[in-house]
Design a protein around this motif. Structure first.
Motif, PDB file in Angstrom:
ATOM      1  N   UNK A  66       0.800  -1.232   0.000  1.00 14.59           N
ATOM      2  CA  UNK A  66       0.000   0.000   0.000  1.00 14.59           C
ATOM      3  C   UNK A  66       0.829   1.276   0.000  1.00 14.59           C
ATOM      4  N   UNK A 230      -7.027 -10.046   8.081  1.00 15.14           N
ATOM      5  CA  UNK A 230      -7.297  -8.788   8.788  1.00 15.14           C
ATOM      6  C   UNK A 230      -6.190  -7.759   8.553  1.00 15.14           C
ATOM      7  N   UNK A 232      -4.860  -7.166   5.652  1.00 12.03           N
ATOM      8  CA  UNK A 232      -5.300  -6.463   4.443  1.00 12.03           C
ATOM      9  C   UNK A 232      -6.509  -5.581   4.735  1.00 12.03           C
ATOM     10  N   UNK A 236      -6.670  -1.572   4.111  1.00 15.26           N
ATOM     11  CA  UNK A 236      -7.711  -0.921   3.301  1.00 15.26           C
ATOM     12  C   UNK A 236      -8.447   0.144   4.108  1.00 15.26           C
ATOM     13  N   UNK A 240      -8.467   4.095   3.031  1.00 16.41           N
ATOM     14  CA  UNK A 240      -9.637   4.976   2.934  1.00 16.41           C
ATOM     15  C   UNK A 240      -9.414   6.301   3.653  1.00 16.41           C
TER      16      UNK A 240
END
Lengths: 243, 243
Positions: A66, A230, A232, A236, A240
């Protein structure tokens, strides 16, 4: 903040050990950081050496998949740091009280409150140092345990924009009160069969948080059985709110 | 199964309305289906016309972003289908009992059990028809409400490999018992402030499921306030188990 060692890992992530005064820490940055990146503070119950494989697993995932930077810091009284006065006694008292089914509130206060009082300013000082690095520019997230430290930071540190809190340790009543003042987005992780955690107390805590966006992820299994996916889901959540 | 209309949507997804005997349904398939794809059955409380925007939103996301096929079916007694004998009376009785704080178990049985008994075989028949299409080859997931129908299908239909259940309606005691027999991976969605749903009953139900992998996602908000990001979380749950 002084970097004491660094290595490039096989996923391209740069891992740097550092000290902040006497406090050891670790910083992970993504392989190809073209622009300054958000930062995730990775929390833990203390003992960097023992916790390192799990913390590095999450931090490297956030960095490699990420593009986040991630950092952690040894807790007061843990690892090679001087033991906290009274903590060993409080831990022994807690074990005994739990064995005998006796009330633990006073012991939890004695064990956790001094830890929060000492740790939170240290993590805030680490934030000062980390945010001065050219490769980090915020926003900042906090994830992991100790949940009481996470509550304090989420309530009191305005540079933290989102928190993923692992509910696996006792929360003093005073921190339960502070939870009302938390308004940033939260993702709370509960292990449904965690013998070290009171499930109902976590559900009550989740209810208490003042945040308009809060999500509880409860999974089957014990304290150390948080499912791989969890990590990932947490990434995420931060994507956000920090991107 | 007879296709009654079809259109290519702007995300490339092919949307086909069909009838299975007298029962209307909708099928969504991805734009570029190079190989047969898994299928997600999209559940709802009945009334395809009213529910369509929300159902299509989820189904098209699964198809466009993850390459799944998705399908839904009108429920017995809903939409243009003949009204179920006794259902209107049961709904009125339920409203009255809830208003007066009276017990609802017998009314819930009267309302939900006949629906489950009739709907589950219809969805299974739809599965027969859908799995015979060349563009679908399973595995199959079920998602959405009515949760009692989802429990029955998850417990009794071996072709369903994973279920994402929306806890927003009453669960008869008999289905609570069936929940023990569910062993497939589950993701249960709970709206924390859902005035139409008993939060504690959902937590008890989550505890009851026999599945070794089960995750509860609880979010702030009322019955219709499921956050947008849960659609992606559901898709990723199915990606883990159906791909």
């Amino acid at each position: 903040m002084r970097v004491t060692s660094q290595q490039r890992l096989d996923d391209g992530v740069l891992e740097r050990e550092f000290t902040l005064g006497e406090i050891p820490g670790i910083l992970w940055t993504p392989a190809h950081a073209s622009a300054p990146a958000p930062l995730i503070l990775v929390g833990h119950p203390g003992g960097l050496h023992t916790m390192r494989p799990r913390l590095a697993g999450r931090a490297r995932y956030y960095a490699a998949e990420y593009g986040f930077t991630a950092a952690t810091l040894e807790l007061p009284g843990s690892g090679d740091r001087p033991r906290a006065a009274g903590a060993e006694q409080a831990r022994a008292d807690l074990r005994r009280a739990l064995e005998h089914g006796e009330p633990v509130d006073e012991i939890v206060d004695r064990l956790v409150l001094p830890l929060v009082e000492k740790a939170a300013p240290e993590w805030q000082a680490a934030l000062d140092a980390l945010l001065s690095l050219p490769e980090i520019d915020g926003p900042v997230g906090y994830e992991g345990g100790v949940i009481a430290i996470g509550i304090r930071l989420a309530a009191a540190e305005p540079r933290i924009s989102a928190a993923g809190l692992f509910a696996g340790s006792f929360v003093p009543a005073a921190l339960f009160q502070e939870a009302r003042q938390v308004t940033i987005p939260l993702q709370v992780l509960l292990q449904w069969d965690d013998a070290r955690n009171d499930r109902q107390s976590t559900l009550d805590l989740f209810d208490t948080f003042g945040s308009k966006e809060k999500t509880l992820h409860a999974n089957v299994g014990g304290h150390t059985g948080v499912p791989q996916f969890e990590t990932d889901a947490m990434a995420r959540f931060f994507a956000r709110h920090l991107s």
